[in-house]
Design a protein around this motif. Structure first.
Motif, PDB file in Angstrom:
ATOM      1  N   GLY A 110     -12.751 -16.601   2.296  1.00  0.00           N
ATOM      2  CA  GLY A 110     -13.442 -15.474   1.677  1.00  0.00           C
ATOM      3  C   GLY A 110     -13.398 -15.420   0.172  1.00  0.00           C
ATOM      4  N   PHE A 111     -12.920 -16.499  -0.472  1.00  0.00           N
ATOM      5  CA  PHE A 111     -12.858 -16.522  -1.937  1.00  0.00           C
ATOM      6  C   PHE A 111     -14.094 -17.221  -2.493  1.00  0.00           C
ATOM      7  CE2 PHE A 111      -8.398 -16.429  -0.587  1.00  0.00           C
ATOM      8  CZ  PHE A 111      -7.937 -15.340  -1.309  1.00  0.00           C
ATOM      9  N   THR A 112     -14.543 -16.814  -3.674  1.00  0.00           N
ATOM     10  CA  THR A 112     -15.663 -17.471  -4.339  1.00  0.00           C
ATOM     11  C   THR A 112     -15.229 -17.890  -5.734  1.00  0.00           C
ATOM     12  OG1 THR A 112     -16.489 -15.328  -5.088  1.00  0.00           O
ATOM     13  CG2 THR A 112     -17.475 -16.234  -3.108  1.00  0.00           C
ATOM     14  N   PRO A 113     -15.586 -19.114  -6.164  1.00  0.00           N
ATOM     15  CA  PRO A 113     -15.179 -19.599  -7.487  1.00  0.00           C
ATOM     16  C   PRO A 113     -15.727 -18.719  -8.604  1.00  0.00           C
ATOM     17  CG  PRO A 113     -16.037 -21.379  -6.120  1.00  0.00           C
ATOM     18  CD  PRO A 113     -16.357 -20.105  -5.414  1.00  0.00           C
ATOM     19  N   PRO A 114     -14.956 -18.515  -9.672  1.00  0.00           N
ATOM     20  CA  PRO A 114     -15.402 -17.626 -10.751  1.00  0.00           C
ATOM     21  C   PRO A 114     -16.504 -18.188 -11.618  1.00  0.00           C
ATOM     22  CG  PRO A 114     -13.333 -18.670 -11.332  1.00  0.00           C
ATOM     23  CD  PRO A 114     -13.625 -19.061  -9.918  1.00  0.00           C
ATOM     24  N   TRP A 115     -16.804 -19.488 -11.502  1.00  0.00           N
ATOM     25  CA  TRP A 115     -17.764 -20.079 -12.422  1.00  0.00           C
ATOM     26  C   TRP A 115     -19.135 -20.259 -11.804  1.00  0.00           C
ATOM     27  CZ3 TRP A 115     -12.944 -22.265 -11.561  1.00  0.00           C
ATOM     28  CH2 TRP A 115     -12.876 -23.125 -10.474  1.00  0.00           C
ATOM     29  N   GLY A 116     -19.380 -19.765 -10.593  1.00  0.00           N
ATOM     30  CA  GLY A 116     -20.726 -19.847 -10.011  1.00  0.00           C
ATOM     31  C   GLY A 116     -21.644 -18.839 -10.669  1.00  0.00           C
ATOM     32  N   SER A 117     -22.890 -19.205 -10.938  1.00  0.00           N
ATOM     33  CA  SER A 117     -23.817 -18.324 -11.638  1.00  0.00           C
ATOM     34  C   SER A 117     -24.152 -17.085 -10.823  1.00  0.00           C
ATOM     35  CB  SER A 117     -25.109 -19.078 -11.986  1.00  0.00           C
ATOM     36  OG  SER A 117     -25.723 -19.561 -10.808  1.00  0.00           O
ATOM     37  N   ASP A 118     -24.141 -17.203  -9.479  1.00  0.00           N
ATOM     38  CA  ASP A 118     -24.439 -16.058  -8.645  1.00  0.00           C
ATOM     39  C   ASP A 118     -23.257 -15.689  -7.761  1.00  0.00           C
ATOM     40  OD1 ASP A 118     -24.403 -18.169  -6.934  1.00  0.00           O
ATOM     41  OD2 ASP A 118     -26.370 -17.805  -6.039  1.00  0.00           O
ATOM     42  N   GLY A 119     -22.071 -16.209  -8.103  1.00  0.00           N
ATOM     43  CA  GLY A 119     -20.889 -15.909  -7.331  1.00  0.00           C
ATOM     44  C   GLY A 119     -20.669 -16.852  -6.168  1.00  0.00           C
ATOM     45  N   ARG A 120     -21.671 -17.684  -5.816  1.00  0.00           N
ATOM     46  CA  ARG A 120     -21.525 -18.631  -4.713  1.00  0.00           C
ATOM     47  C   ARG A 120     -22.032 -19.999  -5.144  1.00  0.00           C
ATOM     48  NH1 ARG A 120     -20.252 -16.247   0.007  1.00  0.00           N
ATOM     49  NH2 ARG A 120     -20.519 -14.001   0.127  1.00  0.00           N
TER      50      ARG A 120
END
Length: 424
Positions: A79-89
């Motif tokens: 359930g974690f998403t990387p902080p550097w994605g432009s749209d959160g995913r």
């Protein structure tokens, strides 16, 4: 039936693994870290609670390793998403392993439509660096909530460019990426008051500085990381980071200004940990370093420090130490020597002057300085400056029925500031 809220993926994985409470998972992670040879990692129930919240923060590298090892699933599956994605995913066709050897990976997959391994031209480095430089200047005038998304998006671009570059171009982009993440971390810590997020972002800045082999940038990043524990009174953690920052600074030709800033950072941490005598000694050493100078220039990105800023550090420490006469003189001198570009810091100094007058039993003068801080905040928002005003208002509680304090309340709780005050 109400729908489940929070990070239900992590909750489900926790229960499936036999950990019925958040405390059980925290204890198991701490034990797993020791078994894996990860030193000094202690996970608390508050951290697990944050991971199971609606918007869980991206775990730090050591926590990533322990979570994946213990629960047997990837961070995204938890359930974690990387902080550097432009749209959160990160879509499947650009997904990469984000944890390798215990450190966060900056690399993203090749952008669709571009041949794998196709190198970027040499101009990519200078072009990317130019945008980084522009963001650095915009920080002093643009609202942080407007600038922060642009800085993060720029960092995302840098992550995509890095695997497509080599040699000097790669080093240029890596250094600019490190500065970009440093700026994002500064905004998160000083302007948005998100210390945990800032710490994670600064880890990315440190990795990018390592990619560039830029020891001075690495030192600056680590010193900023010292603020995170320093501001909550964790002296040991703050000083450990300052030792690391000074070690990195010795590996590069550091300017007198940079070395004085390291003293100032450590002094602020000592002040917040209750050691004002040590802090004043460090500030005195910083003044001597600035006076002596050296032949090394400061890096272009170091635009957050000056003799006036050092005086502001000193005045705050003198005030907290109870040296009110000296603090008043120091802070007034800092105001007089500040340049027009130091508007954010100006609100902090007005707030500290207001605190001096409140402690001296001068509520009218205190309210006057607090109002000047609010005037400055209306032009250039700075959460640190607003925190100073709120501290002053608490100090004025014995005088809250006086007209000047009521007038200050009318300003502090108008429509434009009430939300920012009450949301913290």
């Amino acid at each position: 039936m109400p729908r489940p809220t929070g990070n239900i993926r992590l909750k489900a994985a926790r229960v499936a693994a036999g950990f019925n409470s958040q405390q059980d998972l925290a204890d198991a992670l701490t034990k797993t870290a020791r078994q894996m040879g990860i030193r000094g990692l202690s996970v608390g129930v508050r951290q697990v609670r944050r991971w199971e919240s609606e918007k869980p923060p991206w775990p730090q590298p050591d926590c990533q390793r322990a979570l994946v090892h213990l629960l047997g699933q990837s961070l995204e599956a938890l359930g974690f998403t990387p902080p550097w994605g432009s749209d959160g995913r990160i879509p499947d066709h650009t997904r990469r392993t984000l944890v390798a050897g215990g450190t966060t990976s900056l690399g993203l997959a090749v952008v669709p439509g571009r041949a794998a391994g196709a190198p970027q031209p040499a101009t990519a480095g200078t072009d990317f660096e130019a945008v980084t430089r522009s963001h650095r200047r915009l920080y002093w005038s643009v609202a942080p909530t407007n600038l922060h998304p642009a800085v993060i998006a720029h960092a995302t671009l840098g992550c995509a460019l890095l695997p497509e570059t080599t040699d000097s171009t790669r080093r240029t982009i890596a250094a600019a990426l490190g500065e970009t993440y440093l700026l994002a971390g500064r905004i998160e810590f000083f302007d948005l008051r998100e210390p945990s997020t800032a710490n994670d972002t600064l880890l990315l800045a440190l990795q990018a500085a390592g990619e560039a082999d830029d020891a001075l940038l690495g030192s600056a990043v680590i010193a900023h990381m010292a603020f995170v524990p320093g501001w909550v009174g964790d002296r040991d953690a703050a000083l450990e980071r300052m030792i690391a920052a000074r070690t990195y600074a010795r590996r590069a030709p550091a300017s007198a200004e940079f070395l004085a800033w390291l003293d100032a950072v450590e002094a602020e941490c000592e002040t917040r940990c209750g050691s004002t005598r040590t802090a004043l000694h460090l500030i005195g050493h910083a003044e001597d370093v600035l006076t002596a100078g050296n032949e090394h220039p400061s890096p272009e990105w170091m635009d957050w420090f000056s003799p006036a800023r050092l005086a502001a550090f000193k005045g705050n420490t003198q005030m907290i130490a109870g040296h009110l006469l000296q603090a008043r003189e120091t802070l007034q001198g800092a105001l007089e020597t500040m340049s027009p570009s130091e508007d954010k810091q100006r609100s902090v100094v007005y707030g500290d002057l207001a605190a001096v007058e409140a402690a001296a039993g001068n509520p009218e003068q205190s309210c006057e300085y607090a109002s000047q801080a609010l005037d400055q905040l209306a032009i250039t928002w700075y959460a640190t400056g607003m925190d100073r005003v709120r501290e002053v208002r608490r100090a004025l509680t014995p005088h809250q029925h006086e007209r000047c304090v009521r007038d200050l309340d009318d300003r502090l709780y108008d429509w434009s500031t009430t939300l920012s005050v009450l949301s913290r």
